[in-house]
Design a protein around this motif. Structure first.
Motif, PDB file in Angstrom:
ATOM      1  N   CYS A 184       0.826  -1.206   0.000  1.00  0.00           N
ATOM      2  CA  CYS A 184       0.000   0.000   0.000  1.00  0.00           C
ATOM      3  C   CYS A 184       0.863   1.260   0.000  1.00  0.00           C
ATOM      4  N   ALA A 185       0.311   2.291  -0.643  1.00  0.00           N
ATOM      5  CA  ALA A 185       0.940   3.609  -0.580  1.00  0.00           C
ATOM      6  C   ALA A 185       0.695   4.196   0.810  1.00  0.00           C
ATOM      7  N   GLN A 186       1.398   5.265   1.142  1.00  0.00           N
ATOM      8  CA  GLN A 186       1.237   5.891   2.449  1.00  0.00           C
ATOM      9  C   GLN A 186      -0.209   6.361   2.644  1.00  0.00           C
ATOM     10  N   GLY A 187      -0.725   6.073   3.821  1.00  0.00           N
ATOM     11  CA  GLY A 187      -2.073   6.500   4.158  1.00  0.00           C
ATOM     12  C   GLY A 187      -3.141   5.458   3.918  1.00  0.00           C
ATOM     13  N   TRP A 188      -2.724   4.254   3.439  1.00  0.00           N
ATOM     14  CA  TRP A 188      -3.711   3.214   3.106  1.00  0.00           C
ATOM     15  C   TRP A 188      -3.277   1.864   3.675  1.00  0.00           C
ATOM     16  N   PRO A 222      -8.415   3.698   4.370  1.00  0.00           N
ATOM     17  CA  PRO A 222      -7.513   4.760   4.832  1.00  0.00           C
ATOM     18  C   PRO A 222      -7.031   4.471   6.247  1.00  0.00           C
ATOM     19  N   CYS A 223      -5.974   5.152   6.654  1.00  0.00           N
ATOM     20  CA  CYS A 223      -5.462   4.968   8.003  1.00  0.00           C
ATOM     21  C   CYS A 223      -6.539   5.328   9.023  1.00  0.00           C
ATOM     22  N   PRO A 224      -6.615   4.595  10.124  1.00  0.00           N
ATOM     23  CA  PRO A 224      -7.566   4.972  11.175  1.00  0.00           C
ATOM     24  C   PRO A 224      -7.189   6.325  11.775  1.00  0.00           C
ATOM     25  N   LYS A 225      -8.182   6.971  12.372  1.00  0.00           N
ATOM     26  CA  LYS A 225      -7.967   8.304  12.946  1.00  0.00           C
ATOM     27  C   LYS A 225      -6.852   8.257  13.979  1.00  0.00           C
TER      28      LYS A 225
END
Length: 325
Positions: free
Chosen positions: A202-206, A214-217
């Protein structure tokens, strides 16, 4: 004549007699050989007066006396006309071949050596061609890169997953993976697909099996492995961790936090700016906090006023403060 002279004379006479005897022996031997040669039959003839012709075949030797044939290894018969039957070899065909029937063209009837089919080797043709060799006598070198399997008979390449082409020299094209590149990748959001297994990086943020989550909060970066460092009311960018006003908190608190965090630069841009500490001394009741909020909700632009000074509202999507002046 003294005694010494007599001895020398006797020795000389003895040597002369011995030499004469030897010459007679050589003459007798030569005479015998001459008679044998005169009586022998010419090549390929036998019998009394050599009137019979020898009929030995395949290199068999003819007995000059009785005309029988002495056959070479690999042949039998009265005239050596027969080759050893399949599976036997040697003198009088008494040897038994030990070749692998499944990988042998034939067994030599003369010495029992095995002639292997292409792809096999060894005295009995029980061994496949060694690593990176193929064909007749295993004399050809394989040309299969990237750990591809080379057929020991034809030399054809069987590609490992992730590779294709006649020589397995080409990597699977984008969004394809596996054996013969038959499978389609499921990776999204600019992620990369492993050409062998199909696993997504995955690319950054995923995150997720197909990188669709997407990344969790509160987390950001590669594999969402970094914790955000944003203050309350700020959202963290899932890719690089930068902080911006959270849409859920787009109110006076967020604005006030933003102004405080950028106070020095904003004071430089707005000489009439009143600091947060000074604002705390102002009687909020006289200003009327509720009227300020009403002004915020009623205005059609992105500005609100504290006394004579007009302030801009943060652009939360871009993570920066915008002044309308």
């Amino acid at each position: 004549m003294d005694g010494m002279e007599k001895i020398v004379k006797c020795i000389a006479l003895a040597n002369m007699e011995l030499l004469v005897i030897r010459e007679m022996e050589v003459a007798i031997v030569l005479q015998v050989l001459r008679k044998i040669l005169e009586s022998a039959c010419p090549y390929q003839s036998e019998g009394k007066n050599c009137e019979n012709e020898c009929k030995c075949k395949n290199g068999g030797e003819c007995n000059l006396t009785d005309g029988t044939c002495n056959c070479r290894p690999g042949y039998i018969g009265k005239q050596c006309e027969k080759q050893c039957q399949e599976g036997s070899y040697g003198k009088d065909c008494k040897g038994l071949c030990a070749c692998n029937d499944l990988s042998t063209v034939f067994c030599s009837h003369t010495d029992g050596k095995c002639m292997c089919v292409p792809g096999w080797e060894g005295d009995s043709c029980f061994k496949k061609c060694g690593l990176n060799t193929w064909g007749l006598h295993c004399a050809n070198k394989c040309e299969c890169p990237h750990n591809a399997v080379c057929d020991h008979i034809t030399g054809e390449c069987s590609c490992r997953p992730g590779w294709h082409g006649s020589k397995c020299e080409e990597k699977c094209p984008e969004n394809r993976y596996g054996e013969n590149c038959e499978n389609e990748c499921i990776c999204v959001n600019n992620s990369t697909c492993d050409s062998v297994s199909g696993n997504c990086t995955c690319a950054q943020g995923w995150i997720g099996q197909d990188c669709s989550m997407p990344c969790p909060k509160g987390f950001y970066g590669l594999n969402c492995s970094f914790a955000c460092n944003c203050t309350e009311n700020y959202a963290c960018d899932a890719v690089d961790g930068t902080c911006a006003c959270d849409d859920e908190f787009l109110d006076v608190l967020c604005i006030d936090d933003f102004i405080q965090s950028n106070e020095s630069s904003y004071r430089f841009m707005n000489p009439n700016y009143v600091s947060t500490e000074a604002m705390e001394t102002i009687n909020m009741e006289s200003i009327g906090m509720s009227s300020v909020m009403n002004n915020l909700s009623d205005t059609n632009d992105d500005t609100f006023e504290f006394g004579e000074e007009e302030f801009g509202i943060p652009d939360c999507e871009k993570g920066r403060f915008i002044s309308t002046k």
